[in-house]
Design an enzyme around this catalytic site. Sequence first.
Site, PDB file in Angstrom:
ATOM      1  N   GLY A  29      27.348  -4.910  23.497  1.00 52.51           N
ATOM      2  CA  GLY A  29      28.805  -4.928  23.623  1.00 52.51           C
ATOM      3  C   GLY A  29      29.475  -5.411  22.346  1.00 52.51           C
ATOM      4  O   GLY A  29      28.966  -5.218  21.233  1.00 52.51           O
ATOM      5  N   SER A  30      30.598  -6.067  22.508  1.00 52.16           N
ATOM      6  CA  SER A  30      31.424  -6.424  21.354  1.00 52.16           C
ATOM      7  C   SER A  30      30.840  -7.508  20.461  1.00 52.16           C
ATOM      8  O   SER A  30      31.343  -7.728  19.357  1.00 52.16           O
ATOM      9  CB  SER A  30      32.821  -6.840  21.826  1.00 52.16           C
TER      10      SER A  30
END
Length: 486
Positions: free
Chosen positions: A218-219
């Site tokens: 993810g981020s």
Amino acid sequence: MNSTLKRVSVACLAMFALLMINVNFLQAVRAEELSADARNIRNFYERYSIERGRITAGGKVIAQSVETDSKQFRFIRQYPDARLYAHVTGFFSPESASAIEASENKLLDGSSADLLLRRSIDLFTGEPTKGANVEVTINPKAQKAAYDALRQSGKRGAVIAIEPKTGAILAMVSLPTYDPTELSGTDKGKVFSRYDELAKAKDQPLLNRTIGQTYPPGSTFKVVTMAAYLEDDSDRGPDTTVDAPQNLPLPGTNISLPNYGGAACGSGSVTLTYALERSCNTPFGKMGMELGYDKMNEQTEKFGMGTQIGVPMSVAQSDFGKEEDKAALAMASIGQRSNRMTPLQMAMIAAGIANNGTVMKPYLVNKITDSKGDTIDEADPDELTDAVSEETAGKLRQMMVSVVQNGTANLAQVPGVQVAGKTGTAETADGQPPHAWFISFAPADDPKIALAVIVESGAANVGAEATGGHTAAPIAKAVLEAVLTK
């Protein structure tokens, strides 16, 4: 000598030769196979006849052998705080072992060549053979804080912490956990039955999620994309402005990459610091496509991805994914698509930034001592890679501090300590709620600890990109406080 005696002599010599060949074959070629044979009862009893060495962490005994009253099984394995350290110590079962119990088995049971001198002295003095003691790098305060905080989330997940300057692993927690005592008894029926139950359990308590499982990062992966972007042009910095559209058209498709919830990222043009603070998808997707697959993949390799690592337990291979089209590259650059990372790898990324761009080789064994306390071997920290320049590491540090102070990770703030971090929310392919991630290091100006936290399906019922900040960041805060504050 007549012909009859000659024939008898030759036959005897042939039989002796065959006997010697058979003995050597059994002892050298088939030794491991025979020792593992469940029918070898003598070997089974001998497994428990030697006092295996202790496994310790920060002066605390986390595995030891205790003497019994049994004539058949002289020693059995005992695990204080068994569930807390299960994925560190592992188990010592009638026919197998795991984690440190397996990787350091020859030292623990005294059969290692490194203990030859000790065994010779013991033979001369008449003392029984004892195994060597293994001291691991785990910080008990960090381990307990990570375990308690992750358990309170009520979710599956993992926490791993590293000392940035050395690579020493300070915490290794995977939940759910198990009790290694149940797998280290002498009753094969009970042990094997319990192992089967644990192995078949849906929540996989035997799996060490810190090193044995990969996830979409993810981020949190945006720090890698940012690193590649800064390395590509040294004139770029925290105040460099980039395009940040509300939706980024993906080449070769009829879809666009949105920011979380379709929200705008600033006014359409933002600084790199703001993009990282708010974890905007569109500028990072655009950065990845501009850099191209080769530069992005090269940057991941500089952080250690693609290198086979043992800590000493083997670590699952993290992977940026194979080269596809620009649309896939944009998604991989924000930590999705085929991008898969272990929590250890994400902790190594944080540690590399913290250590002025140098990633140290992670390790779990600090020291080996014999039964008398004499040192046999000691950890020698070693550099793994140079991930980024010191200048780039400084820029990343500045931006990650801003993420904690002004962005999505404010719940990771520790009073009196400057914390750097990055949140992440990773979509999963099985339709479950997203995973919540957080990577961090502190103090930012002189890092003592870097870590990664993942809470599986931990983004449920929270919403927004800050889910990593709401679910995973507080867990990290608890570990940071345990190590950095009194």
